[in-house]
Design a protein around this motif. Structure first.
Motif, PDB file in Angstrom:
ATOM      1  N   VAL A 223      17.610  -3.716 -43.443  1.00 12.59           N
ATOM      2  CA  VAL A 223      19.030  -4.032 -43.283  1.00 12.59           C
ATOM      3  C   VAL A 223      19.188  -5.434 -42.694  1.00 12.59           C
ATOM      4  CG1 VAL A 223      21.168  -3.373 -42.103  1.00 12.59           C
ATOM      5  CG2 VAL A 223      19.679  -1.611 -43.085  1.00 12.59           C
ATOM      6  N   ILE A 224      18.348  -5.768 -41.720  1.00 13.68           N
ATOM      7  CA  ILE A 224      18.385  -7.117 -41.129  1.00 13.68           C
ATOM      8  C   ILE A 224      18.134  -8.170 -42.203  1.00 13.68           C
ATOM      9  CG2 ILE A 224      17.266  -8.662 -39.474  1.00 13.68           C
ATOM     10  CD1 ILE A 224      18.941  -6.471 -38.174  1.00 13.68           C
ATOM     11  N   ALA A 225      17.334  -7.844 -43.219  1.00 15.38           N
ATOM     12  CA  ALA A 225      16.995  -8.803 -44.274  1.00 15.38           C
ATOM     13  C   ALA A 225      18.206  -9.242 -45.079  1.00 15.38           C
ATOM     14  CB  ALA A 225      15.945  -8.199 -45.210  1.00 15.38           C
ATOM     15  N   ALA A 226      19.306  -8.514 -44.994  1.00 11.90           N
ATOM     16  CA  ALA A 226      20.515  -8.900 -45.719  1.00 11.90           C
ATOM     17  C   ALA A 226      21.141 -10.164 -45.130  1.00 11.90           C
ATOM     18  CB  ALA A 226      21.524  -7.754 -45.691  1.00 11.90           C
ATOM     19  N   PHE A 227      20.866 -10.433 -43.866  1.00 12.12           N
ATOM     20  CA  PHE A 227      21.420 -11.623 -43.215  1.00 12.12           C
ATOM     21  C   PHE A 227      20.538 -12.831 -43.517  1.00 12.12           C
ATOM     22  CE2 PHE A 227      23.067  -8.012 -40.927  1.00 12.12           C
ATOM     23  CZ  PHE A 227      24.376  -8.355 -40.647  1.00 12.12           C
ATOM     24  N   ALA A 228      21.154 -13.994 -43.510  1.00 11.12           N
ATOM     25  CA  ALA A 228      20.401 -15.221 -43.799  1.00 11.12           C
ATOM     26  C   ALA A 228      19.303 -15.448 -42.774  1.00 11.12           C
ATOM     27  CB  ALA A 228      21.348 -16.414 -43.837  1.00 11.12           C
ATOM     28  N   SER A 229      19.532 -15.003 -41.533  1.00 12.47           N
ATOM     29  CA  SER A 229      18.547 -15.147 -40.462  1.00 12.47           C
ATOM     30  C   SER A 229      18.767 -14.027 -39.452  1.00 12.47           C
ATOM     31  CB  SER A 229      18.697 -16.502 -39.767  1.00 12.47           C
ATOM     32  OG  SER A 229      18.007 -16.522 -38.527  1.00 12.47           O
ATOM     33  N   PRO A 230      17.706 -13.527 -38.828  1.00 14.74           N
ATOM     34  CA  PRO A 230      17.879 -12.522 -37.767  1.00 14.74           C
ATOM     35  C   PRO A 230      18.747 -13.021 -36.619  1.00 14.74           C
ATOM     36  CG  PRO A 230      15.587 -12.633 -38.452  1.00 14.74           C
ATOM     37  CD  PRO A 230      16.287 -13.786 -39.116  1.00 14.74           C
TER      38      PRO A 230
ATOM     39  N   ASN B 113      18.553  -9.597 -51.933  1.00 13.71           N
ATOM     40  CA  ASN B 113      18.157 -10.227 -53.205  1.00 13.71           C
ATOM     41  C   ASN B 113      19.081 -11.402 -53.529  1.00 13.71           C
ATOM     42  OD1 ASN B 113      16.067  -8.406 -53.563  1.00 13.71           O
ATOM     43  ND2 ASN B 113      17.285  -6.998 -54.806  1.00 13.71           N
ATOM     44  N   GLU B 114      20.361 -11.228 -53.255  1.00  7.20           N
ATOM     45  CA  GLU B 114      21.309 -12.322 -53.492  1.00  7.20           C
ATOM     46  C   GLU B 114      21.005 -13.508 -52.584  1.00  7.20           C
ATOM     47  OE1 GLU B 114      25.446 -11.226 -53.455  1.00  7.20           O
ATOM     48  OE2 GLU B 114      25.037  -9.294 -54.408  1.00  7.20           O
ATOM     49  N   GLN B 115      20.675 -13.219 -51.344  1.00  7.75           N
ATOM     50  CA  GLN B 115      20.323 -14.299 -50.410  1.00  7.75           C
ATOM     51  C   GLN B 115      19.103 -15.061 -50.902  1.00  7.75           C
ATOM     52  OE1 GLN B 115      22.382 -15.140 -48.169  1.00  7.75           O
ATOM     53  NE2 GLN B 115      22.813 -13.604 -46.595  1.00  7.75           N
ATOM     54  N   ALA B 116      18.109 -14.327 -51.390  1.00  8.61           N
ATOM     55  CA  ALA B 116      16.897 -14.971 -51.902  1.00  8.61           C
ATOM     56  C   ALA B 116      17.218 -15.846 -53.107  1.00  8.61           C
ATOM     57  CB  ALA B 116      15.863 -13.911 -52.271  1.00  8.61           C
ATOM     58  N   ALA B 117      18.078 -15.346 -53.998  1.00  7.66           N
ATOM     59  CA  ALA B 117      18.464 -16.122 -55.179  1.00  7.66           C
ATOM     60  C   ALA B 117      19.222 -17.381 -54.779  1.00  7.66           C
ATOM     61  CB  ALA B 117      19.320 -15.258 -56.107  1.00  7.66           C
TER      62      ALA B 117
ATOM     63  N   GLU C 263      30.605 -11.958 -43.936  1.00 11.38           N
ATOM     64  CA  GLU C 263      30.713 -11.330 -45.260  1.00 11.38           C
ATOM     65  C   GLU C 263      29.630 -10.269 -45.448  1.00 11.38           C
ATOM     66  OE1 GLU C 263      30.327 -12.500 -49.997  1.00 11.38           O
ATOM     67  OE2 GLU C 263      30.938 -14.051 -48.559  1.00 11.38           O
ATOM     68  N   VAL C 264      28.420 -10.583 -45.002  1.00  9.74           N
ATOM     69  CA  VAL C 264      27.330  -9.602 -45.083  1.00  9.74           C
ATOM     70  C   VAL C 264      27.707  -8.346 -44.304  1.00  9.74           C
ATOM     71  CG1 VAL C 264      24.940  -9.113 -44.441  1.00  9.74           C
ATOM     72  CG2 VAL C 264      25.540 -11.352 -45.392  1.00  9.74           C
ATOM     73  N   LEU C 265      28.211  -8.528 -43.085  1.00  2.80           N
ATOM     74  CA  LEU C 265      28.584  -7.390 -42.255  1.00  2.80           C
ATOM     75  C   LEU C 265      29.663  -6.547 -42.923  1.00  2.80           C
ATOM     76  CD1 LEU C 265      28.135  -6.059 -39.467  1.00  2.80           C
ATOM     77  CD2 LEU C 265      30.075  -7.403 -38.642  1.00  2.80           C
TER      78      LEU C 265
END
Length: 349
Positions: free
Chosen positions: A214-221, A254-258, A271-273
């Protein structure tokens, strides 16, 4: 900060040793009695040091290659970079060396290291960077102290409270590990030792339990702060919410990685939250449909969007005028299919 750090260490050492500092006596002309008292005081002090009642604190200049980071420290050492240490690096260069000493303790029986850092991880990283980049003689300045693990943890925590660059998530996970290691899973005891509110500590421990996927969804911890993080942790108390949040988090990651790969800005934390907290509603949908998937190019123009997804199939719209080539359109379509699959709306065989 140097004075604060010195005060922290002095307080911890005094607490460990049970020795209170006495106010300095007024200066008077030396007499035979005062000289005798001084000599007796020195003998007494030396005897207390020899017996271990008083523990000495020594400041040394160390080779940073022989120093490692104590694992009980809150900071994510792997996240330190030249960029986020730039101000400290420039300060060390300008001052001709490290002026604020770190706090370390000696290691026995390790062939690779002689000391471990209790407080001063960024200083160690910066000195190592400087030695590898045109300053090979730069030394790591540290105070060597004898502290047990619990006292070391409290010292590191006190320093990290004054550091804006230590994230709430780093501290929260550090507290969660220390709860078991140092305090036998007793939150009240831990709060008392750290001089913290029990309610605030409880919130931090809940944030610490948010899983990595879930933390991985954010751009940074570092973007996971206490207040929004606690709201997310609370939502994940519901197993249905947890499933939905985890699935959406994978999509967002995945969107963040792209975006990183394409050189586009990351999805903002707020927005992630929002997407995570509304994950269950998005999956269930008031009208039985998931929230639409939208793919935009690096200029913000829409390339592809999912119009509907149901038992009959998926309707996808390709937007004219986006400027996307076939390769990018295929990439957007794959992203849409992955999104539908992970939110439970994928095409069934």
């Amino acid at each position: 900060m140097a004075r604060k750090q010195s005060d922290y260490l002095a307080a911890l050492l005094a607490e460990e040793e049970g020795v209170a500092a006495s106010p300095a006596p007024a200066r008077t002309a030396p007499t035979e009695r005062s000289r005798t008292t001084t000599l007796l005081g020195r003998e007494s002090a030396l005897a207390r040091v020899a017996s271990g009642e008083v523990r000495q604190v020594t400041q040394l200049m160390l080779d940073p290659a022989r120093v490692k980071v104590w694992p009980g420290n809150a900071r994510f050492h792997g996240h330190l970079t030249e960029e986020n240490c730039r101000e400290l690096i420039e300060s060390i260069i300008a001052e001709g060396g490290q002026k604020v000493p770190a706090v370390v303790r000696r290691i026995e029986g390790d062939p690779d290291y002689d000391y471990e850092v209790i407080a001063g991880t960024r200083r160690l990283w910066s000195i190592r960077w400087l030695r590898a980049n045109s300053y090979p003689d730069m030394m790591f300045v540290a105070q060597v102290a004898q502290l047990d693990d619990e006292a070391a943890f409290r010292l590191a925590d006190l320093e990290n409270r004054a550091r804006a660059d230590v994230s709430d998530l780093e501290r929260a996970r550090n507290y969660l590990a220390a709860l078991t290691t140092h305090y036998g899973n007793h939150q009240t005891r831990m709060a008392e030792r750290l001089k913290l509110s029990k309610g605030w500590l409880s919130k931090m421990l809940k944030v610490a339990a948010i899983p990595d996927e879930v933390i991985a969804a954010f751009a940074s911890p570092h973007e996971v702060q206490l207040k929004p993080g606690y709201a997310l942790a609370q939502a994940m108390q519901d197993p249905m919410q947890t499933t939905a949040i985890t699935r959406v988090a994978q999509v967002v990651a995945n969107e963040q990685a792209a975006r990183r790969e394409a050189g586009r800005p990351a999805i903002p934390a707020n927005e992630v939250l929002h997407r995570l907290l509304t994950a269950r509603k998005m999956m269930m949908g008031e009208d039985g449909e998931p929230e639409r998937y939208n793919y935009h190019n690096r200029y913000g123009r829409p390339v592809l969007s999912v119009q509907s997804a149901n038992r009959q199939g998926v309707t996808v719209r390709l937007h004219a005028g986006s400027g996307a080539d076939v390769e990018e359109i295929v990439k957007a379509l794959r992203g849409a299919l992955a999104y539908l699959e992970q939110t439970g709306r994928g095409l069934q065989p």
